[in-house]
Design a protein around this motif. Structure first.
Motif, PDB file in Angstrom:
ATOM      1  N   UNK A  52      42.614  -2.992   2.550  1.00  0.00           N
ATOM      2  CA  UNK A  52      43.008  -2.517   4.009  1.00  0.00           C
ATOM      3  C   UNK A  52      41.451  -3.023   4.782  1.00  0.00           C
ATOM      4  N   UNK A  53      40.567  -3.041   4.354  1.00  0.00           N
ATOM      5  CA  UNK A  53      39.177  -3.092   4.884  1.00  0.00           C
ATOM      6  C   UNK A  53      39.091  -4.474   5.477  1.00  0.00           C
ATOM      7  N   UNK A  54      39.663  -5.330   4.623  1.00  0.00           N
ATOM      8  CA  UNK A  54      39.501  -6.886   5.221  1.00  0.00           C
ATOM      9  C   UNK A  54      40.483  -6.950   6.415  1.00  0.00           C
ATOM     10  N   UNK A  55      41.705  -6.224   6.463  1.00  0.00           N
ATOM     11  CA  UNK A  55      42.660  -6.221   7.583  1.00  0.00           C
ATOM     12  C   UNK A  55      41.788  -5.752   8.708  1.00  0.00           C
ATOM     13  N   UNK A  56      41.138  -4.507   8.633  1.00  0.00           N
ATOM     14  CA  UNK A  56      40.297  -4.025   9.766  1.00  0.00           C
ATOM     15  C   UNK A  56      39.237  -4.921  10.056  1.00  0.00           C
ATOM     16  N   UNK A  57      38.620  -5.572   9.168  1.00  0.00           N
ATOM     17  CA  UNK A  57      37.652  -6.438   9.402  1.00  0.00           C
ATOM     18  C   UNK A  57      37.731  -7.408  10.444  1.00  0.00           C
ATOM     19  N   UNK A  58      38.834  -8.070  10.259  1.00  0.00           N
ATOM     20  CA  UNK A  58      39.288  -9.309  11.165  1.00  0.00           C
ATOM     21  C   UNK A  58      39.846  -8.976  12.502  1.00  0.00           C
ATOM     22  N   UNK A  59      40.445  -7.820  12.747  1.00  0.00           N
ATOM     23  CA  UNK A  59      40.618  -7.256  14.169  1.00  0.00           C
ATOM     24  C   UNK A  59      39.163  -6.916  14.650  1.00  0.00           C
ATOM     25  N   UNK A  60      38.287  -6.147  13.909  1.00  0.00           N
ATOM     26  CA  UNK A  60      37.167  -5.663  14.473  1.00  0.00           C
ATOM     27  C   UNK A  60      36.229  -7.025  14.853  1.00  0.00           C
ATOM     28  N   UNK A 116      37.460   5.441   1.430  1.00  0.00           N
ATOM     29  CA  UNK A 116      36.998   3.858   1.556  1.00  0.00           C
ATOM     30  C   UNK A 116      37.487   3.180   2.935  1.00  0.00           C
ATOM     31  N   UNK A 117      38.663   3.474   3.526  1.00  0.00           N
ATOM     32  CA  UNK A 117      39.154   3.075   4.570  1.00  0.00           C
ATOM     33  C   UNK A 117      38.809   3.815   5.753  1.00  0.00           C
ATOM     34  N   UNK A 118      39.191   4.950   6.012  1.00  0.00           N
ATOM     35  CA  UNK A 118      38.737   5.921   6.950  1.00  0.00           C
ATOM     36  C   UNK A 118      37.383   5.928   7.327  1.00  0.00           C
ATOM     37  N   UNK A 119      36.509   6.099   6.166  1.00  0.00           N
ATOM     38  CA  UNK A 119      35.226   6.403   6.111  1.00  0.00           C
ATOM     39  C   UNK A 119      34.320   5.002   6.927  1.00  0.00           C
ATOM     40  N   UNK A 120      35.266   3.861   6.434  1.00  0.00           N
ATOM     41  CA  UNK A 120      34.369   2.627   7.192  1.00  0.00           C
ATOM     42  C   UNK A 120      34.740   2.445   8.675  1.00  0.00           C
ATOM     43  N   UNK A 121      36.019   2.935   9.047  1.00  0.00           N
ATOM     44  CA  UNK A 121      36.172   3.105  10.433  1.00  0.00           C
ATOM     45  C   UNK A 121      35.381   3.897  11.225  1.00  0.00           C
ATOM     46  N   UNK A 122      35.258   5.075  10.555  1.00  0.00           N
ATOM     47  CA  UNK A 122      34.457   6.121  11.420  1.00  0.00           C
ATOM     48  C   UNK A 122      33.088   5.730  11.371  1.00  0.00           C
ATOM     49  N   UNK A 175       8.935  -1.610   4.002  1.00  0.00           N
ATOM     50  CA  UNK A 175       9.638  -0.964   5.106  1.00  0.00           C
ATOM     51  C   UNK A 175       9.618   0.750   5.095  1.00  0.00           C
ATOM     52  N   UNK A 176      10.395   1.206   5.792  1.00  0.00           N
ATOM     53  CA  UNK A 176      10.609   2.746   5.777  1.00  0.00           C
ATOM     54  C   UNK A 176      11.948   3.113   5.650  1.00  0.00           C
ATOM     55  N   UNK A 177      12.264   3.889   4.819  1.00  0.00           N
ATOM     56  CA  UNK A 177      13.165   4.371   4.128  1.00  0.00           C
ATOM     57  C   UNK A 177      13.496   5.784   4.237  1.00  0.00           C
ATOM     58  N   UNK A 178      14.583   6.318   4.735  1.00  0.00           N
ATOM     59  CA  UNK A 178      14.681   7.679   4.691  1.00  0.00           C
ATOM     60  C   UNK A 178      16.309   8.142   4.564  1.00  0.00           C
ATOM     61  N   UNK A 179      16.674   9.459   4.215  1.00  0.00           N
ATOM     62  CA  UNK A 179      17.912   9.679   3.906  1.00  0.00           C
ATOM     63  C   UNK A 179      18.579  10.772   5.028  1.00  0.00           C
ATOM     64  N   UNK A 180      19.696  10.791   4.958  1.00  0.00           N
ATOM     65  CA  UNK A 180      20.662  11.947   5.730  1.00  0.00           C
ATOM     66  C   UNK A 180      21.719  12.229   4.830  1.00  0.00           C
ATOM     67  N   UNK A 181      22.185  13.411   4.680  1.00  0.00           N
ATOM     68  CA  UNK A 181      23.463  13.834   3.872  1.00  0.00           C
ATOM     69  C   UNK A 181      24.513  13.430   4.732  1.00  0.00           C
ATOM     70  N   UNK A 182      25.662  13.091   4.186  1.00  0.00           N
ATOM     71  CA  UNK A 182      26.801  12.569   4.922  1.00  0.00           C
ATOM     72  C   UNK A 182      27.976  12.355   4.121  1.00  0.00           C
ATOM     73  N   UNK A 183      29.251  12.734   4.382  1.00  0.00           N
ATOM     74  CA  UNK A 183      30.297  12.684   3.669  1.00  0.00           C
ATOM     75  C   UNK A 183      31.042  11.522   4.529  1.00  0.00           C
ATOM     76  N   UNK A 184      31.480  10.541   3.782  1.00  0.00           N
ATOM     77  CA  UNK A 184      31.783   9.256   4.496  1.00  0.00           C
ATOM     78  C   UNK A 184      33.179   9.463   5.232  1.00  0.00           C
ATOM     79  N   UNK A 185      34.042  10.303   4.842  1.00  0.00           N
ATOM     80  CA  UNK A 185      35.234  10.604   5.658  1.00  0.00           C
ATOM     81  C   UNK A 185      35.299  11.501   6.646  1.00  0.00           C
TER      82      UNK A 185
END
Length: 272
Positions: free
Chosen positions: A178-186, A130-136, A71-81
């Motif tokens: 909390x991630x699973x609660x988010x998952x169901x509505x999403x 873990x939570x906000x980062x997922x949603x963002x 495949x092709x893999x690349x990187x970008x620096x990022x803060x999850x939150x």
């Protein structure tokens, strides 16, 4: 090209299950641990993979090594939150891959902190990552996933919180539940766009973080897992691959435990 998965593998001369060849995939927190294992599985399958992380040196090295798998893999620096960083990740996927088909929202932290000494800052850090980062990440990538026509979101949750508990990880367990609660509505909200949202719940997986807990912890953990071994990061990657596939197109809002049967025994004596 991004978009609908092909139903045949021209190279193999027939159909191939879980074909993600050429698809655009983002794996947050993909420079180490479970995230790297997820990225490796997709890279071997011929996908275009963008991994994120905070350490640029580690990230570029990981991308180079993963790229050697296929495949092709690349990187970008990022803060999850960071909302701004999440937007940059989405923009990078669009620029480098022409779009986005699969978001693996994997970035997470699990610092140990007993309830008696857990600070507000400890709580905020875990929830922000873990939570906000997922949603963002989902919000930033959503326009691209809609445009894909077959978008997939795969969350990395955990058995800790949704299924089990472990001393020192109350804030972590709460964030993973909390991630699973988010998952169901999403999953409900995004279904009209053909986007599925599912989660993998790893048990004890052989990662750098788990190794830091010491040899005694690792051996005692293996002893209470019916399969008698720790999971590998690729075990989680294969579960993510299934959720990303066209074959899983009618599966959404579901949580898949991948733990070698760890949560099954009623007591340690069941494995004697």
């Amino acid at each position: 090209m991004t978009g609908t998965l092909p139903h045949t593998d021209q190279k193999a001369g027939g159909s191939r299950m879980f074909d993600v060849d050429g698809l655009s995939i983002v794996v947050t927190g993909g420079t180490r641990g479970i995230g790297r294992g997820i990225a490796a599985v997709f890279a071997r399958a011929g996908a275009q993979v963008l991994i994120t992380g905070r350490d640029e040196e580690r990230g570029h090295l990981a991308a180079k090594e993963l790229g050697e798998l296929g495949g092709r893999v690349s990187f970008v620096a990022a803060e999850a939150a960071s909302a701004a960083d999440a937007q940059e990740v989405a923009a990078a996927a669009a620029d480098r891959h022409g779009g986005l088909d699969v978001l693996c929202a994997n970035a997470g932290i699990f610092p140990e902190s007993p309830l008696s000494t857990m600070s507000e800052a400890d709580m905020d850090l875990v929830y922000a990552t873990n939570v906000k980062g997922t949603m963002l990440a989902v919000r930033a990538c959503l326009p691209l996933l809609v445009a894909s026509g077959r978008g997939r979101v795969v969350l990395t949750s955990s058995i800790t919180g949704p299924v089990t508990g472990y001393p020192g990880w109350a804030h972590y367990g709460a964030s993973k539940a909390a991630q699973l609660g988010y998952m169901r509505t999403a999953a409900v909200e995004l279904a009209p766009h053909g986007i599925t949202v599912n989660a993998v719940l790893p048990g004890n997986i052989a990662t750098e973080g788990l190794a830091e807990m010491g040899e005694d912890y690792l051996r005692s953990t293996e002893a209470v897992i019916p399969l008698r071994r720790l999971g590998s990061v690729e075990d989680i990657g294969h579960a993510a691959l299934f959720f990303a596939s066209r074959e899983a197109g009618y599966v959404t809002g579901q949580a898949l435990v991948v733990d070698g049967g760890q949560v099954l025994p009623e007591s340690p004596s069941a494995l004697a």
